[in-house]
Design a protein around this motif. Structure first.
Motif, PDB file in Angstrom:
ATOM      1  N   GLU A 200      -1.348   5.877 -20.667  1.00 43.69           N
ATOM      2  CA  GLU A 200      -0.963   4.570 -20.703  1.00 43.69           C
ATOM      3  C   GLU A 200      -2.048   3.415 -20.717  1.00 43.69           C
ATOM      4  O   GLU A 200      -2.271   2.699 -21.387  1.00 43.69           O
ATOM      5  CB  GLU A 200       0.136   4.542 -19.518  1.00 43.69           C
ATOM      6  N   ASN A 201      -3.147   3.820 -19.921  1.00 44.09           N
ATOM      7  CA  ASN A 201      -4.282   3.018 -19.737  1.00 44.09           C
ATOM      8  C   ASN A 201      -4.750   2.931 -21.054  1.00 44.09           C
ATOM      9  O   ASN A 201      -5.357   1.970 -21.737  1.00 44.09           O
ATOM     10  CB  ASN A 201      -5.120   3.683 -18.506  1.00 44.09           C
ATOM     11  N   LEU A 202      -5.071   4.057 -21.845  1.00 47.23           N
ATOM     12  CA  LEU A 202      -5.813   4.109 -23.148  1.00 47.23           C
ATOM     13  C   LEU A 202      -4.930   3.152 -23.916  1.00 47.23           C
ATOM     14  O   LEU A 202      -5.612   2.392 -24.788  1.00 47.23           O
ATOM     15  CB  LEU A 202      -5.705   5.611 -23.543  1.00 47.23           C
ATOM     16  N   TYR A 203      -3.595   3.259 -24.131  1.00 44.90           N
ATOM     17  CA  TYR A 203      -2.789   2.670 -25.030  1.00 44.90           C
ATOM     18  C   TYR A 203      -2.855   1.322 -24.707  1.00 44.90           C
ATOM     19  O   TYR A 203      -2.965   0.183 -25.846  1.00 44.90           O
ATOM     20  CB  TYR A 203      -1.443   3.185 -25.238  1.00 44.90           C
ATOM     21  N   ILE A 204      -2.712   0.542 -23.495  1.00 41.92           N
ATOM     22  CA  ILE A 204      -2.719  -0.645 -22.942  1.00 41.92           C
ATOM     23  C   ILE A 204      -4.150  -1.092 -23.310  1.00 41.92           C
ATOM     24  O   ILE A 204      -4.127  -2.405 -23.809  1.00 41.92           O
ATOM     25  CB  ILE A 204      -2.464  -0.639 -21.481  1.00 41.92           C
ATOM     26  N   GLU A 205      -5.123  -0.618 -23.219  1.00 43.80           N
ATOM     27  CA  GLU A 205      -6.268  -1.251 -23.423  1.00 43.80           C
ATOM     28  C   GLU A 205      -6.687  -1.506 -24.920  1.00 43.80           C
ATOM     29  O   GLU A 205      -7.098  -2.500 -25.414  1.00 43.80           O
ATOM     30  CB  GLU A 205      -7.572  -0.311 -23.187  1.00 43.80           C
TER      31      GLU A 205
END
Length: 350
Positions: A200-205
């Protein structure tokens, strides 16, 4: 643009217009097969072309059977792309020159890799190397997205985290780069919340496009890879882990990485419960190399690391990695790299 986790979850779950088009197409064919062809003929061709929709009933040739990096990345300065897999998209076989990482966020996805069928479930991370024919299909409310990585970036970011474990690096190099039928790697993370949060953090970034986003993504991808190895190193499925009996190839190579100084073919075969001849065949089929070649590569990788990171003499490094004599070490090193250990150390320092 700053996104919260709730924003992301709403984004990934919501049906976009393209998904709605494909969903309508799917159920039209499923529920009304007798009129489906006529239904397709009445679709707006300009609308389909503008949205680059795939409608097999109207398609005379294969749809994007091969994609080059320039076709997808174009002038993008970054090396990593994220894309949600549109549910109900018709299945089509394709291959490309970049890496694709299929992440099953929720539910089930069906994929075929070089003719081999796989069912992926929540938490599964499937890595497909370049030039590998594959397809993916989701025909319910399941959720998956793809991480697409340029080939050179994959090597520089992912393999950077494997330098301390040369046996495992060797294993991945075989699976991902050798022209073996059905190349793939699947990490079964079983909906590990740590992996889920990182995805999720990767996609949000990626969606946020904030300052230095590409630098963040590269660094986060390295951490993500390390997390997969830390928490799920023994939850790997690939063509090399299907028929290895009591010990998977990952376990065998990890064992060799720990005992490379004095491991022999006979002692290692006995440790894993195989006859020497069968174990020799197993190693050759599983890695493409002989037992002695694997041990040599591990020793040389460890020697290179010592040359780069320590001030140990050649004699001390020779003893450290398990060579019988400095002369043997020098000959083997120069044959493998074309330079002497001293020249390697000097070149690295420069």
């Amino acid at each position: 643009m700053e996104l919260t986790r709730e924003d992301f979850r709403n984004y990934i779950k919501k049906y976009c217009d393209d998904e709605i088009f494909y969903r309508d197409l799917y159920f039209q064919e499923k529920n009304h097969p007798e009129t489906f062809h006529e239904y397709c003929l009445n679709l707006d061709r300009q609308f389909i072309s503008a949205h680059r929709f795939f409608v097999p009933e109207l398609q005379k040739e294969a749809w994007y059977p091969y994609m080059e990096e320039k076709d997808l990345f174009g002038d993008l300065s970054g090396n990593i792309m994220f894309s949600k897999h549109y549910r109900y998209t018709p299945i089509f076989d394709h291959e490309h020159e970049f890496f694709e990482i299929i992440c099953v966020y929720d539910g089930t996805a069906h994929t075929t890799i070089q003719g081999m069928s796989h069912e992926l479930h929540t938490g599964d991370i499937c890595i497909i190397p370049p030039h590998t024919m594959h397809s993916i299909g989701i025909f319910d409310d399941s959720l998956a997205f793809n991480i697409l990585v340029r080939g050179s970036t994959f090597q520089s970011t992912f393999f950077q985290s494997l330098t301390a474990d040369s046996a495992l690096a060797h294993f991945f190099a075989h699976v991902l780069y050798r022209k073996t039928e059905g190349n793939y790697l699947i990490f079964h993370t079983f909906d590990d919340i740590r992996i889920r949060d990182m995805l999720e953090n990767l996609y949000i970034e990626y969606l946020g496009h904030e300052k230095y986003s590409y630098t963040f993504l590269n660094s986060m991808l390295i951490i993500f890879w390390a997390m997969l190895l830390r928490y799920h190193e023994n939850d790997i499925e690939s063509i090399l882990t299907r028929d290895t009996g009591s010990g998977s190839m990952t376990e065998i190579l990890n064992y060799l990485n720990r005992h490379y100084q004095n491991a022999t073919l006979g002692s290692t075969a006995e440790h894993f419960g195989y006859s020497t001849s069968h174990f020799s065949t197993l190693i050759k089929e599983g890695t493409g190399q002989t037992f002695l070649q694997i041990i040599r590569d591990i020793k040389l990788n460890q020697a290179c690391r010592a040359l780069r990171e320590t001030k140990l003499s050649n004699h001390a490094i020779c003893e450290l990695v398990g060579y019988e004599s400095p002369e043997h070490f020098m000959r083997t090193f120069k044959k493998a790299y074309g330079i002497t250990p001293g020249e390697y150390r000097k070149k690295h320092k420069i």
